[in-house]
Write an enzyme that holds these catalytic residues in place. Sequence first.
Site, PDB file in Angstrom:
ATOM      1  N   ASP A  34       3.919   1.235   8.774  1.00 23.77           N
ATOM      2  CA  ASP A  34       5.390   1.241   8.743  1.00 23.77           C
ATOM      3  C   ASP A  34       5.876   0.957   7.316  1.00 23.77           C
ATOM      4  OD1 ASP A  34       7.995   1.252   9.665  1.00 23.77           O
ATOM      5  OD2 ASP A  34       7.851  -0.634  10.781  1.00 23.77           O
ATOM      6  N   SER A 121      -0.917   0.698  17.107  1.00 27.53           N
ATOM      7  CA  SER A 121      -1.193  -0.631  17.701  1.00 27.53           C
ATOM      8  C   SER A 121      -2.516  -1.275  17.278  1.00 27.53           C
ATOM      9  CB  SER A 121      -1.142  -0.607  19.244  1.00 27.53           C
ATOM     10  OG  SER A 121       0.179  -0.590  19.710  1.00 27.53           O
ATOM     11  N   ILE A 124      -1.708  -4.699  13.156  1.00 25.60           N
ATOM     12  CA  ILE A 124      -1.001  -5.967  13.399  1.00 25.60           C
ATOM     13  C   ILE A 124      -0.859  -6.244  14.904  1.00 25.60           C
ATOM     14  CG2 ILE A 124       1.254  -7.107  13.101  1.00 25.60           C
ATOM     15  CD1 ILE A 124       1.370  -5.420  10.367  1.00 25.60           C
TER      16      ILE A 124
HETATM   17  N1  AR6 Z   1      -1.863   5.601   6.717  1.00 27.17           N
HETATM   18  C1  AR6 Z   1      -2.459   5.677   7.928  1.00 27.17           C
HETATM   19  N2  AR6 Z   1      -2.758   4.599   8.673  1.00 27.17           N
HETATM   20  C2  AR6 Z   1      -2.463   3.392   8.137  1.00 27.17           C
HETATM   21  C3  AR6 Z   1      -1.838   3.220   6.880  1.00 27.17           C
HETATM   22  C4  AR6 Z   1      -1.530   4.406   6.154  1.00 27.17           C
HETATM   23  N3  AR6 Z   1      -0.933   4.361   4.968  1.00 27.17           N
HETATM   24  N4  AR6 Z   1      -1.694   1.886   6.661  1.00 27.17           N
HETATM   25  C5  AR6 Z   1      -2.206   1.239   7.724  1.00 27.17           C
HETATM   26  N5  AR6 Z   1      -2.684   2.136   8.616  1.00 27.17           N
HETATM   27  P1  AR6 Z   1      -0.272  -1.253  11.830  1.00 27.17           P
HETATM   28  P2  AR6 Z   1       0.527  -1.666  14.632  1.00 27.17           P
HETATM   29  C6  AR6 Z   1      -3.347   1.935   9.904  1.00 27.17           C
HETATM   30  O1  AR6 Z   1      -0.515  -2.702  11.632  1.00 27.17           O
HETATM   31  O2  AR6 Z   1      -0.767  -2.325  14.931  1.00 27.17           O
HETATM   32  C7  AR6 Z   1       4.297  -3.186  11.403  1.00 27.17           C
HETATM   33  O3  AR6 Z   1       4.708  -4.362  10.758  1.00 27.17           O
HETATM   34  C8  AR6 Z   1      -4.042   0.620  10.166  1.00 27.17           C
HETATM   35  O4  AR6 Z   1      -5.347   0.615   9.590  1.00 27.17           O
HETATM   36  O5  AR6 Z   1       0.403  -0.481  10.764  1.00 27.17           O
HETATM   37  O6  AR6 Z   1       1.041  -0.610  15.572  1.00 27.17           O
HETATM   38  C9  AR6 Z   1       5.358  -2.611  12.314  1.00 27.17           C
HETATM   39  O7  AR6 Z   1       6.650  -2.794  11.790  1.00 27.17           O
HETATM   40  C10 AR6 Z   1      -4.116   0.610  11.689  1.00 27.17           C
HETATM   41  O8  AR6 Z   1      -5.287   1.281  12.134  1.00 27.17           O
HETATM   42  O9  AR6 Z   1       0.599  -0.979  13.182  1.00 27.17           O
HETATM   43  C11 AR6 Z   1       5.142  -3.397  13.573  1.00 27.17           C
HETATM   44  O10 AR6 Z   1       5.791  -4.646  13.525  1.00 27.17           O
HETATM   45  C12 AR6 Z   1      -2.907   1.450  12.114  1.00 27.17           C
HETATM   46  O11 AR6 Z   1      -2.369   2.010  10.920  1.00 27.17           O
HETATM   47  C13 AR6 Z   1       3.646  -3.594  13.617  1.00 27.17           C
HETATM   48  O12 AR6 Z   1       3.209  -3.511  12.260  1.00 27.17           O
HETATM   49  C14 AR6 Z   1      -1.820   0.653  12.798  1.00 27.17           C
HETATM   50  O13 AR6 Z   1      -1.682  -0.606  12.156  1.00 27.17           O
HETATM   51  C15 AR6 Z   1       2.964  -2.508  14.383  1.00 27.17           C
HETATM   52  O14 AR6 Z   1       1.613  -2.823  14.513  1.00 27.17           O
END
Ligand code: AR6
Length: 175
Positions: A34, A121, A124
């Site tokens: 995000d 998901s 975080i």
């Molecule tokens: N490109 C692709 N995937 C990514 C990138 C990127 N640039 N950066 C991280 N990931 P997360 P969630 C992956 O934590 O668990 C936020 O604060 C990461 O490795 O981004 O759904 C939102 O505002 C992981 O596999 O999202 C929410 O509050 C995947 O993206 C909360 O985090 C999802 O990790 C959502 O948590």
Amino acid sequence: MAALSIIHGDITKQKVDAIVNAANSSLLGGGGVDGAIHRAGGPAILAECVEIRNRQGGCKTGEAVITNAGRLPSKKVIHTVGPVWKDGTNNEEGLLYNCYVNSLHLAVEHALLSIAFPNISTGIYGYPKVSAANTAIRAVRDFTDSNFGKIKAIVFVCFDEENYELYTQILEPAS
Ligand code: AR6
């Protein structure tokens, strides 16, 4: 049948019609993917998120909304809200499934033919990666089976090595 592929990389770099954001229900940004999307895309994305929030009060878990993509190479960003993993007894699986299917429906409604998903998901929000990968793939396959030809390309963009290996094992078991 839509082509399903896996990339090890950064979703903000993908030149597809729509990238999907793993947002939270406030739609006001956060960390993880995000944060990366809002940083790379610039303020136009957040401005449209705020408009949606003012109109409908954010986005519920499992649902999806669509905005412009600012400076990103994609045409649109679809923001979906994955479930926070608790212990698996709070319909986490159904809600995660809905994220994928609702994002795909929104893409079709907007005539977007290619779409890239992050591993919703699994950062975080703490969803176990093996279960999340299986649910993501099942949701996408169910969708393409019943919406033949409506989406041409679906990309799973795996940022971390563990997810990349997992998706590769599930989708390309012979390799
Ligand atoms: N490109 C692709 N995937 C990514 C990138 C990127 N640039 N950066 C991280 N990931 P997360 P969630 C992956 O934590 O668990 C936020 O604060 C990461 O490795 O981004 O759904 C939102 O505002 C992981 O596999 O999202 C929410 O509050 C995947 O993206 C909360 O985090 C999802 O990790 C959502 O948590």
